[in-house]
Design a protein around this motif. Sequence first.
Motif, short mmCIF file in Angstrom:
data_model
loop_
_atom_site.label_atom_id
_atom_site.label_comp_id
_atom_site.label_asym_id
_atom_site.label_seq_id
_atom_site.Cartn_x
_atom_site.Cartn_y
_atom_site.Cartn_z
N ALA A 533 5.73 -5.67 4.52
CA ALA A 533 5.09 -4.74 3.58
C ALA A 533 3.58 -4.77 3.64
N ALA A 534 2.99 -5.90 4.11
CA ALA A 534 1.54 -6.01 4.14
C ALA A 534 0.93 -5.47 5.43
N TRP A 535 1.79 -5.00 6.36
CA TRP A 535 1.24 -4.41 7.59
C TRP A 535 0.36 -3.23 7.21
N PRO A 536 -0.92 -3.19 7.63
CA PRO A 536 -1.86 -2.18 7.11
C PRO A 536 -1.34 -0.74 7.11
N PRO A 537 -0.71 -0.25 8.19
CA PRO A 537 -0.19 1.12 8.11
C PRO A 537 0.87 1.28 7.03
N ILE A 538 1.74 0.25 6.89
CA ILE A 538 2.77 0.31 5.87
C ILE A 538 2.15 0.22 4.48
N PHE A 539 1.21 -0.70 4.33
CA PHE A 539 0.51 -0.84 3.05
C PHE A 539 -0.18 0.47 2.67
N GLN A 540 -0.82 1.11 3.63
CA GLN A 540 -1.50 2.37 3.37
C GLN A 540 -0.52 3.43 2.87
N MET A 541 0.65 3.47 3.48
CA MET A 541 1.63 4.49 3.11
C MET A 541 2.21 4.24 1.73
N TRP A 542 2.74 3.01 1.47
CA TRP A 542 3.40 2.83 0.18
C TRP A 542 2.42 2.89 -0.98
N SER A 543 1.19 2.42 -0.79
CA SER A 543 0.21 2.51 -1.88
C SER A 543 -0.17 3.97 -2.15
N ALA A 544 -0.31 4.77 -1.08
CA ALA A 544 -0.66 6.18 -1.26
C ALA A 544 0.45 6.94 -1.97
N TYR A 545 1.70 6.63 -1.63
CA TYR A 545 2.82 7.36 -2.23
C TYR A 545 3.03 6.95 -3.68
N ILE A 546 2.86 5.69 -3.98
CA ILE A 546 2.97 5.27 -5.39
C ILE A 546 1.89 5.95 -6.21
N LEU A 547 0.65 5.98 -5.67
CA LEU A 547 -0.45 6.62 -6.38
C LEU A 547 -0.18 8.10 -6.58
N SER A 548 0.33 8.77 -5.54
CA SER A 548 0.58 10.20 -5.64
C SER A 548 1.73 10.49 -6.59
N CYS A 549 2.79 9.68 -6.53
CA CYS A 549 3.93 9.89 -7.44
C CYS A 549 3.52 9.68 -8.89
N TRP A 550 2.48 8.90 -9.11
CA TRP A 550 2.01 8.68 -10.47
C TRP A 550 1.28 9.90 -11.02
N THR A 551 0.81 10.81 -10.16
CA THR A 551 0.03 11.97 -10.60
C THR A 551 0.77 12.80 -11.64
N PRO A 552 2.01 13.27 -11.38
CA PRO A 552 2.69 14.08 -12.41
C PRO A 552 3.06 13.26 -13.65
N ILE A 553 3.29 11.95 -13.46
CA ILE A 553 3.64 11.12 -14.62
C ILE A 553 2.42 10.98 -15.53
N SER A 554 1.28 10.65 -14.95
CA SER A 554 0.06 10.50 -15.76
C SER A 554 -0.34 11.82 -16.39
#
Length: 942
Positions: A533-554
């Motif tokens: 999970a800490a592999w930089p490309p993987i980290f970049q993807m899951w962090s970006a998607y969690i942040l984006s999925c939070w947009t409609p919730i927030s």
Amino acid sequence: MASETNSWEQATANVEPLDDPYEKSREAEQMLFMKRIPKAALASIISSWIYFLYSFKCLLDAQAAVYQLANQSDESIVPTGPTHLLAFLALGKEKRQPLLRLVGDICPTVDVFVAYCGEELEVLLGTARAAAALDYPKHRYRVIVLDDSVSSSVETEIRHLQCVSQNVFYTTRGSKPKTHTKAGNLNHGLKYVSDLPGGPSQLVAVLDVDMIPSRHWLRALVPHILTDPGVAMANPPQRQYNIPDGDPLGQSLDILFDMIEPLKNATNSAWCCGTGFVVRRDALDGIGGIPEESMNEDVLTSFYLAAAGWRIVYVHEDVQWGLVPSTITSHLKQAKRWCAGIISCAAVFYSPQARNMTLQEKYGVLFPAIAMAMTITFNMAIMVGLPLLLLSGAPLVAYSTESQLRAVSVLFLVKFLAIFSFDFLAAKATNYHLSLMFSAGPWTVPFQFMTIVQFAISVFSARGAPLFTPSGLVDIQTAKTFASRIKVALWDNSFIVHVVISMSLVAGIVASANAAIQTNNVQGLWKDLLVRAAWPPIFQMWSAYILSCWTPISYTLNPPTPPSRNSSVDRDPKTQLAYPNRHAKDQFPPEAEVWYNIPEFNLLERNITVPGFSPLFPDAHCTENGDVCQLVTGESEINAATTLTALTFSPLFDLRKTYFLIAGIAGISPKLATLGSVTFARYAIQVALQYELDARSIPENFTTGYIPQGSVFPNEYSQSIYGTEVFELNNPLRQLAIAFARTATLNDSATAISYRVNYASSLAYMPGSQPPSVLGCDVATSDTFFSGTLLSEAFENTTRLFTNGSGVYCTTAQEDNATLEALLRGAINNRTDFSRIIIMRTASDFDRPFAEEPDTVNLFYADQGGFEPAVRNIYLAGVKVVQGVLGQWEGTFEEGVKPDNYIGDIFGSLGGVPDFGPGSEFGDDPVFSGRKRRRRWWRRRV
């Protein structure tokens, strides 16, 4: 409206380049970044492909080493994106479409269509009124409202407007038209105008129902068709004037209009990016009218025009403003409709009409469909697949040796930096936030993916494409209670999908980390985490998607309040003509705008409308606690005096302990300082309050055509005093402000550095050749913009004369004496404290030319490069002053900084004896009832 064969040629001769300093400055800033974007794209493409190929090699090596299938689960499967390819194709072609104006009354004829389909009536009327009031000869254009709602109220209102503007027409296809597409409505308009007296016009213009055109809309777009016989269509960007603060849903589309469209225009593959365009009628007839095969009729029209050999140009000038959906539900509907319309355009890629297009032109026209299909497919696959991969706990990186792992890590870092540089340049070129670029879009992917699936099913099942509904302005009322908002969000809008995706990603991250820990390899734990999970490309993807999925919730938990349409427009009460105001168009004067979106405080948390403020700037903008507020007076002495008087006597504010920082840009004397410098004034001198003789007829013994009022020679003290000639401010407070400002690192520009070198040839102007600095010197107030050594020296003399030799002229401004007079009258009435005023002016241009440069060049044409640093330094230096006052409030500033000099006007209205002018008219007594003595002095001086 008869078509005149010779009017076209005559009108072409009336096209002139737009000479607008603001647009030139904006173009120079954007081109600085736009020229670098293709190079950054090339670096991104090369680094991505190297990373992709090396990762593929590592995958093969790993499989050979362990004789089994190895994983390689990151975004290296997509070496580069379509946006990078488009930018690369523009390498060496970054020239911007020139900005033009059609002048005079000889103009081609135009039919302006406004298509209506049941949107809010007031929105339609706003567009129709603005279209009818264009700065274009009334006998040369018609406005036709195309009503597909068959509304009697619409017809009544348009008929009424027709009584006021004879060039407005109304038509409808009748009840239950066979095709509900907007294209069908526009084609009805083409047939309708053909039957009007005079027949069809030479040009057709189309406006969305919510798109308010500026008065020069046609004069800005028509020239691009007039001057190039190969151009069929010209279209500008779409701007919006009701976007909520912070733009949480990324609705501004700045990336499209400020980067992608200019790049496409540079590659000769621009397309119509939304209604608000002008097109040749003969070119439109040549392709059979507006294509009805797609819901995105504008894009498809571009395709067919390009296929017929015509060019479409993108005019990068803000000349129209519309609305964005006001709720997240309506925003989703619009996004889904756009998706379906754009994807549908790909179906005509192999159309026989496309055989005349080059591959590059095809790619440019179909770029949106390609980009959207790739983006949605990739993101949907990641949203579904990434949680599963993380939950498996397996290593997600293929490598056979430690050196390969290090190498692939370094290559990813290079790739990441290259792509980040591209995104950074894109953000700078478009004034778009990087955080929005990463988080605003992916959350809509599930809905868009289902739209594509539904569209494909409807097409292949022979049901045809979905019919058009006016989704762009749908306004579903936001649920009132918290519980109902949650219900609407999770179930009605299906945001439960985003909750599931976020929770799945979090669970996958935990599982992946746990798998690394379970290896029981303490020394190699960091590596086991890294390849999961800490592999930089993987980290970049899951962090970006969690942040984006939070947009409609927030957004659901704390929905923003979009500005109302009425508060976002300035309306003429007589004609009801309304234009988006400066706040709505995000076109505050730069001196004001530089204070927004700063880390120190948020001036837009509270907006207080104050009666008497300028119609262009009706609000005071404050932090939530009211510690810091901002108002914009508007340019000129009249605006400043009126606005400050309204503020001073408003019951909404208690200003008795308020510190006023009067800040703005100004001209600068090269004898004292240079471009970008920050100055603090002790004296403000109204230098233009004098007699004036035409400079061409002044007596030989006169040094200037300016003579103090009541006098007969330039160097005599004024014998007729109005009271606003000179103000003196609190000098100890000024010195504190200078000390605060000197802690700032001032901004500069390469152009300013190069330009100021010209002043080094004169010893007297040597300060003008130095870097920006902070200093104390005085400001001259005049509503007249002036330039030249003679005038500047004349006002230097006026400054010395009016201040009895104490004042040091260095900056030129318009408003300061008017502002100070209003604040002084407030002090007389115990509503303000005149000892709490600071004047800070930053230098945007020189008040006189260097040796051998004509005055006209200095005033009109010289690119001095000082504007941007001056604006930036208002914030950089000003925020230090604000922070200094707030930080030392209790110990120093709450009780006030006691002046050790006279403060006030030339009359001595606040008490004390001025050290300038004829002496105090009121002695040591402040003026509260001194009207009788003022009248007696007035009679004596007359």
